[in-house]
Write a protein that holds these residues in place. Structure first.
Motif, short mmCIF file in Angstrom:
data_model
loop_
_atom_site.label_atom_id
_atom_site.label_comp_id
_atom_site.label_asym_id
_atom_site.label_seq_id
_atom_site.Cartn_x
_atom_site.Cartn_y
_atom_site.Cartn_z
N LEU A 3 0.83 -1.19 0.00
CA LEU A 3 0.00 0.00 0.00
C LEU A 3 0.87 1.25 0.00
N PRO A 4 0.45 2.32 -0.66
CA PRO A 4 1.24 3.56 -0.66
C PRO A 4 1.33 4.14 0.74
N HIS A 5 2.47 4.75 1.02
CA HIS A 5 2.70 5.37 2.32
C HIS A 5 1.82 6.62 2.45
N ARG A 6 1.08 6.71 3.53
CA ARG A 6 0.23 7.87 3.74
C ARG A 6 1.00 8.95 4.47
N ARG A 7 1.03 10.14 3.91
CA ARG A 7 1.67 11.28 4.56
C ARG A 7 0.60 12.11 5.25
N SER A 8 0.82 12.38 6.51
CA SER A 8 -0.18 13.12 7.27
C SER A 8 -0.23 14.57 6.82
N VAL A 9 -1.38 15.19 7.01
CA VAL A 9 -1.62 16.56 6.55
C VAL A 9 -1.53 17.52 7.73
N VAL A 10 -0.76 18.58 7.56
CA VAL A 10 -0.66 19.64 8.57
C VAL A 10 -1.10 20.95 7.92
N LEU A 11 -2.11 21.59 8.51
CA LEU A 11 -2.54 22.91 8.03
C LEU A 11 -1.70 23.98 8.73
N MET A 12 -1.17 24.92 7.94
CA MET A 12 -0.35 26.00 8.46
C MET A 12 -1.04 27.34 8.20
N PHE A 13 -0.93 28.25 9.17
CA PHE A 13 -1.60 29.55 9.06
C PHE A 13 -0.59 30.67 9.28
N GLU A 267 7.47 12.70 11.25
CA GLU A 267 7.06 11.87 10.12
C GLU A 267 7.01 12.71 8.86
N ASP A 268 6.87 12.04 7.72
CA ASP A 268 6.72 12.76 6.46
C ASP A 268 5.33 13.40 6.42
N ARG A 269 5.25 14.59 5.84
CA ARG A 269 4.02 15.38 5.91
C ARG A 269 3.63 15.97 4.56
N ILE A 270 2.37 16.31 4.45
CA ILE A 270 1.89 17.22 3.42
C ILE A 270 1.50 18.50 4.13
N LEU A 271 2.28 19.55 3.94
CA LEU A 271 2.04 20.83 4.58
C LEU A 271 1.16 21.67 3.68
N VAL A 272 0.09 22.21 4.21
CA VAL A 272 -0.84 23.02 3.42
C VAL A 272 -0.94 24.40 4.07
#
Length: 344
Positions: A3-13, A267-272
């Motif tokens: 399964l593909p590795h899921r990168r957690s999402v972090v919202l930045m303001f 961990e690896d992230r998706i920063l938004v």
């Protein structure tokens, strides 16, 4: 099958200095979730909110965006509305991170503050700032340790945004003197869009009355992990409900880079970046985790006012990229960190 590795999402303001005229105005009355969230914030301010919204949407505002009666409520409203919009795409953030005033937006979405309390606190601080000295902030292309000789006389390090991205803050006269010395020494720097010496001792008179106000509010531990750029780590439940912690922020330096390093170390992230200017996106692109492709960063809005069509195109592109990354588990990265010092 792997399964593909899921990168957690972090919202930045982003925080003060990220605002610009008509930021995200192209989304108003075109994105229903965004529109409702903006109206929710400005309506809590009554007449002042209506006037701020009118100036935000006007081609020529009566009061400039850098005035604290505009920058504070409108930046908060846009950040909050962008956070709600991203979440409406079916994205469940794994954590929140705010820079300076952006931490209040993060705290609302994490469930620490009720929205009406956060807006009241924000506006009361705007009013209280009128009793403190006028000042500003300088973003300097240098590490904090290189700037010690420029500190003193009420000028302090207000933010550490990157290894060589440091923000200085102070009242007008001493800050102007520091600017002159930086120029004479050939240092690269620029002034930020701020009219107050945020994150400096000049705002110490705000702390006691702010703490008293927060004690009248009901704070709760975060429902979603909340990173604090004032502690450099996850905010503990007992810290999140402590009035003194939030009240001291106007005088406390923002350690954004060390905090981002902690976010990406876990961990690896998706920063938004859910807000205007792309200042935090610029910072994050310089982090090794993003440069290597392990983590990704997505800006939701243009870096400056480029017209309503560009606001909508930027949001739609961000949505497509975010949903693609969260559904497939893959990531990408782009660009080097430009020598554009982000706002505080």
């Amino acid at each position: 099958m792997t399964l593909p590795h899921r990168r957690s999402v972090v919202l930045m303001f982003p925080g003060t200095g990220a605002q610009y005229a008509r930021m995200a105005a192209g989304l108003y009355e075109h994105e229903p979730v965004f529109t409702r969230a903006v109206d929710e914030v400005v309506d809590l301010l009554g007449t002042e909110g209506e006037e701020a919204r009118s100036d935000w949407l006007a081609p020529e505002p009566a009061v400039p965006m850098d005035a604290d009666t505009r920058s504070a409520p409108l930046l908060f409203a846009v950040n909050y509305a962008m956070g709600r919009l991203v979440e409406s795409w079916g994205v469940r953030p794994d954590a929140y991170l705010g820079h300076s005033m952006g931490e209040f937006t993060a705290a609302v979405l994490a469930g620490v503050f009720a929205l009406d309390d956060a807006v009241r606190l924000l506006w009361e601080r705007v009013l209280m700032q009128r009793t403190t000295p006028a000042g500003g902030m300088l973003a300097v292309a240098a590490a904090p340790g290189e700037l010690s000789r420029y500190l003193g006389d009420d000028v302090v390090v207000a933010a550490v945004n990157g290894p060589r991205h440091t923000v200085l803050s102070g009242p007008d006269a001493p800050l102007d003197a520091v600017a002159g010395r930086l120029t004479a020494d050939g240092r690269t720097f620029r002034g930020l869009a701020a009219r107050s010496p945020y994150h400096s001792p000049a705002l110490a008179p705000l702390v006691e009355p702010t703490e008293a106000l927060i004690r009248t509010m009901r704070l709760a531990p975060p429902r979603t992990p909340l990173y604090s750029a004032y502690t450099g780590r996850l905010l503990a439940p007992e810290e999140a409900v402590r009035a003194a912690f939030w009240a001291a922020q106007p005088t406390t330096p923002v350690m954004f880079w060390p905090t981002l390093d902690e976010v990406l170390r876990v961990e690896d992230r998706i920063l938004v970046e859910a807000g205007p200017s792309q200042s935090l996106t610029v910072i994050a692109r310089g982090h090794e985790s993003v440069r290597s492709g392990r983590s990704a960063v997505i800006a939701t809005l243009p870096p400056r006012a480029l017209g309503p069509g560009e606001d909508r195109r930027s949001v739609h592109a961000a949505r497509e990229r975010l949903l693609a990354l969260t559904s497939s588990g893959r990531t990408d990265h782009s660009g080097r960190l430009p020598l554009d010092l982000p706002a505080s």
